[in-house]
Design an enzyme around this catalytic site. Structure first.
Site, PDB file in Angstrom:
ATOM      1  N   LYS A  47      14.518 -30.610   0.207  1.00 34.15           N
ATOM      2  CA  LYS A  47      13.322 -30.078  -0.462  1.00 34.15           C
ATOM      3  C   LYS A  47      13.162 -28.566  -0.295  1.00 34.15           C
ATOM      4  O   LYS A  47      12.519 -27.919  -1.113  1.00 34.15           O
ATOM      5  CB  LYS A  47      12.055 -30.810  -0.018  1.00 34.15           C
ATOM      6  CG  LYS A  47      11.434 -30.371   1.292  1.00 34.15           C
ATOM      7  CD  LYS A  47      10.076 -31.057   1.467  1.00 34.15           C
ATOM      8  CE  LYS A  47       9.301 -30.602   2.671  1.00 34.15           C
ATOM      9  NZ  LYS A  47       9.860 -31.032   3.963  1.00 34.15           N
ATOM     10  N   HIS A 184       8.567 -34.429  13.389  1.00 38.55           N
ATOM     11  CA  HIS A 184       8.635 -33.083  12.801  1.00 38.55           C
ATOM     12  C   HIS A 184       7.555 -32.251  13.470  1.00 38.55           C
ATOM     13  O   HIS A 184       6.381 -32.610  13.421  1.00 38.55           O
ATOM     14  CB  HIS A 184       8.425 -33.136  11.283  1.00 38.55           C
ATOM     15  CG  HIS A 184       8.861 -31.872  10.581  1.00 38.55           C
ATOM     16  ND1 HIS A 184       8.388 -30.632  10.928  1.00 38.55           N
ATOM     17  CD2 HIS A 184       9.738 -31.676   9.570  1.00 38.55           C
ATOM     18  CE1 HIS A 184       8.964 -29.715  10.145  1.00 38.55           C
ATOM     19  NE2 HIS A 184       9.786 -30.326   9.316  1.00 38.55           N
ATOM     20  N   GLU A 260      16.766 -32.078  10.986  1.00 38.68           N
ATOM     21  CA  GLU A 260      16.594 -31.916   9.545  1.00 38.68           C
ATOM     22  C   GLU A 260      16.181 -30.485   9.205  1.00 38.68           C
ATOM     23  O   GLU A 260      15.097 -30.252   8.674  1.00 38.68           O
ATOM     24  CB  GLU A 260      15.516 -32.896   9.046  1.00 38.68           C
ATOM     25  CG  GLU A 260      15.820 -34.355   9.336  1.00 38.68           C
ATOM     26  CD  GLU A 260      14.600 -35.254   9.203  1.00 38.68           C
ATOM     27  OE1 GLU A 260      13.457 -34.736   9.097  1.00 38.68           O
ATOM     28  OE2 GLU A 260      14.785 -36.483   9.209  1.00 38.68           O
TER      29      GLU A 260
HETATM   30  C1  LIG Z   1      10.105 -30.534   5.046  1.00 40.10           C
HETATM   31  C2  LIG Z   1      10.794 -31.406   6.017  1.00 40.10           C
HETATM   32  C3  LIG Z   1      11.878 -30.936   6.750  1.00 40.10           C
HETATM   33  C4  LIG Z   1      12.337 -29.498   6.710  1.00 40.10           C
HETATM   34  O1  LIG Z   1      11.466 -28.710   7.421  1.00 40.10           O
HETATM   35  P1  LIG Z   1      11.800 -27.169   7.749  1.00 40.10           P
HETATM   36  O2  LIG Z   1      10.587 -26.726   8.454  1.00 40.10           O
HETATM   37  O3  LIG Z   1      12.044 -26.488   6.453  1.00 40.10           O
HETATM   38  O4  LIG Z   1      13.008 -27.148   8.612  1.00 40.10           O
HETATM   39  C5  LIG Z   1      12.533 -31.812   7.585  1.00 40.10           C
HETATM   40  N1  LIG Z   1      12.144 -33.100   7.700  1.00 40.10           N
HETATM   41  C6  LIG Z   1      11.100 -33.600   7.017  1.00 40.10           C
HETATM   42  C7  LIG Z   1      10.740 -35.019   7.183  1.00 40.10           C
HETATM   43  C8  LIG Z   1      10.380 -32.767   6.168  1.00 40.10           C
HETATM   44  O5  LIG Z   1       9.331 -33.256   5.512  1.00 40.10           O
END
Ligand SMILES: *Cc1c(COP(=O)(O)O)cnc(C)c1O
Length: 378
Positions: A47, A184, A260
Site C-alpha cells: 500500500k 504494527h 512489513e
Molecule cells: C500500512 C501497513 C504497513 C506499512 O507500514 P509502514 O509504516 O509504511 O512501514 C505494514 N503493515 C500493515 C498491516 C499496514 O497496515
C-alpha cells in the site's frame, strides 16, 4: 539520490506533474533493511506504493509482500503463478501475507484456494475465516502502543493481550491454526520504545499460548520503520540494534521473524516535480499555484499527516510563501509557510522523500489526472 540536473532533463522530456522513482534507492533501502535486521524477512507493504514496477524490483531483490486487498494480492501473485503447484504452496507464505485483519466474505472466498497466511484480531473474523477461507493459516494481530507515531493504528486494529489467548483457543476450536502473532507500532515511528514494548508484549503472549499448548511459529513485527524525513529521525541502525537485542533475548531461533516495511523502502526513492502555473499576492503574502497538489502527489499531507518540503531549481533570496495545488478546493493547500525564492510562471519546484503514501492515494478530482511516473535505474 536523483540529481537536479537529471530532474531537469526528465522534466524537459516528460513535462509536469512528474513523479520519479529511483529503483537503485529502493534496492539500497531493501539491502540496508536486510543487513541491519538479518533475522527478519521483509514483506514490503504494497500500500505504501503499489506501482507494479516497484513490486518487481523488490521481488527480484528477494523481498516478500504484505497485501491488504485482492488487487494488491494479484500484483504480487503474478510472480508466483508460473511456479509448479508444489512450489507455489511452499512459496505463498514465504512471499505473501494478507495483513488486513478485516476481510469481506467475498475476499476470503477468493483467497481460500491459495491457502494464504492472513491476519485477524476478533471473534467475528474467526467465524468468517472458518466459513469462507478454511484453508488459510492465521496470524493474530495484537494491539500495541503507538505512542508518538505519525500515523496511529492502534485504535483501528489489534486484539488486547488479555484476550489474545482466547482468540487463539477459539480459532483452534473451529479447526483453524494460528501460526503466530503480528503487530504494527504505528507508521513513521520515531519513538523506538514502541518496538521494545510491542516485542515484550508479544513474547508474553507467546509464553501464555505455549502454556495452553499452542506453539507460535512466527512473529510479524509489522511496519513503522521511519523514513529520514528530517534530521530528528534517529538512524535506522539505532533502531535495528534495539530490535535485534530484543529478538535475541525474547524469541528462540526457531521462531521466524517477519516485518512489513512500507515507507522505509520507498519514501526516499520518490521525487515529485511540479510547475508554477499561477502567482498572486494575497494579504501581502506571495502565493504560488502548482500543477500538482493535495488531491494528487501531495495527498500524503492529508492521508499520511506528512509535510513535504518544496525546493526550487532557481537560486536567490527566499521568502515565506503559500503554495497551492491546481484544483478549486481550498483544501488543496500544500503549505502556508514555505521558503522559496521569487518564482516566475513556468519555473519548477520539487520535493524529495515523497515515494510513500503519495501518488498511491492520488485522485482524479476536478479532472486533473495523477502525475506521470518515470522509473529510473530499473
Ligand atoms: C500500512 C501497513 C504497513 C506499512 O507500514 P509502514 O509504516 O509504511 O512501514 C505494514 N503493515 C500493515 C498491516 C499496514 O497496515
Amino acid at each position: 539520490m536523483i540529481s537536479k540536473s537529471v530532474m531537469k532533463k526528465l522534466v524537459a522530456e516528460h513535462g509536469t506533474p512528474l513523479f520519479v522513482v529511483d529503483h537503485e534507492e529502493i534496492r539500497e533501502n531493501y539491502a540496508e533493511f536486510r543487513r541491519r535486521l538479518p533475522r527478519v524477512q521483509a514483506y514490503y507493504a504494497v500500500k505504501a506504493n503499489p506501482d507494479p514496477a516497484i513490486v518487481q524490483t523488490l521481488y527480484e531483490a528477494g523481498a516478500s509482500f504484505d497485501v491488504a486487498s485482492m488487487p494488491e494480492f494479484e500484483i504480487v501473485y503474478q510472480y508466483i503463478k508460473g511456479l509448479s503447484a508444489k512450489k507455489r504452496q511452499d512459496f505463498i507464505w514465504d512471499k505473501i501475507i494478507y495483513a488486513n485483519p478485516i476481510k469481506a466474505n467475498e475476499t476470503l472466498q477468493q483467497l481460500d484456494r491459495y491457502k494464504p497466511l492472513v491476519t485477524y484480531d476478533n471473534f467475528e473474523e474467526i467465524r468468517k475465516i472458518r466459513k469462507y477461507a478454511p484453508h488459510a493459516g492465521l496470524a493474530l494481530r495484537l494491539r500495541v502502543p503507538n505512542t508518538g507515531a505519525m500515523v496511529e493504528l492502534s485504535s483501528k486494529f489489534g486484539a488486547s493481550s488479555g484476550e489474545a489467548v482466547e482468540l487463539i483457543q477459539a480459532s483452534h476450536d473451529v479447526g483453524l491454526v494460528v501460526e503466530g502473532l503480528s503487530f504494527h507500532v504505528g507508521s513513521q515511528t520515531t519513538n523506538f520504545e514502541n518496538y521494545v514494548q510491542a516485542l515484550n508484549l508479544a513474547a508474553g503472549v507467546v509464553r501464555e499460548a505455549a502454556d495452553r499448548g499452542f506453539q507460535m511459529k512466527l512473529i510479524d513485527i509489522g511496519g513503522g520503520f521511519p523514513a529520514p524525513y528530517d534530521e530528528h529521525v534517529q538512524p535506522f541502525k539505532t533502531l535495528a540494534r534495539r530490535i535485534n537485542a530484543e529478538l535475541d533475548r525474547l524469541f528462540p531461533p526457531e521462531i521466524e521473524i517477519l516485518a512489513e516495511p512500507g515507507r522505509f523502502l520507498v519514501a526516499t526513492a520518490g521525487v515529485a516535480i511540479a510547475k508554477v502555473i499561477g502567482k498572486a499576492t494575497r494579504d501581502g503574502k506571495q502565493c504560488y499555484y502548482l500543477d500538482d497538489g493535495v488531491y494528487h502527489t501531495y495527498s500524503g499531507i492529508l492521508f499520511d499527516h506528512c509535510q513535504y518540503h518544496l525546493k526550487a531549481f532557481k537560486k536567490g533570496p527566499t521568502q515565506i510563501c503559500s503554495v497551492f495545488g491546481p484544483t478549486c478546493d481550498a483544501l488543496d493547500t500544500i503549505s502556508l509557510a514555505e521558503e522559496l525564492p521569487d518564482l516566475q510562471l513556468g519555473d519548477y519546484v520539487y520535493s524529495r522523500n515523497i515515494g510513500a503514501y503519495s501518488r498511491a492515494s492520488s485522485t482524479w478530482f476536478n479532472g486533473f489526472p495523477p502525475a506521470k511516473v518515470v522509473h529510473l535505474n530499473r
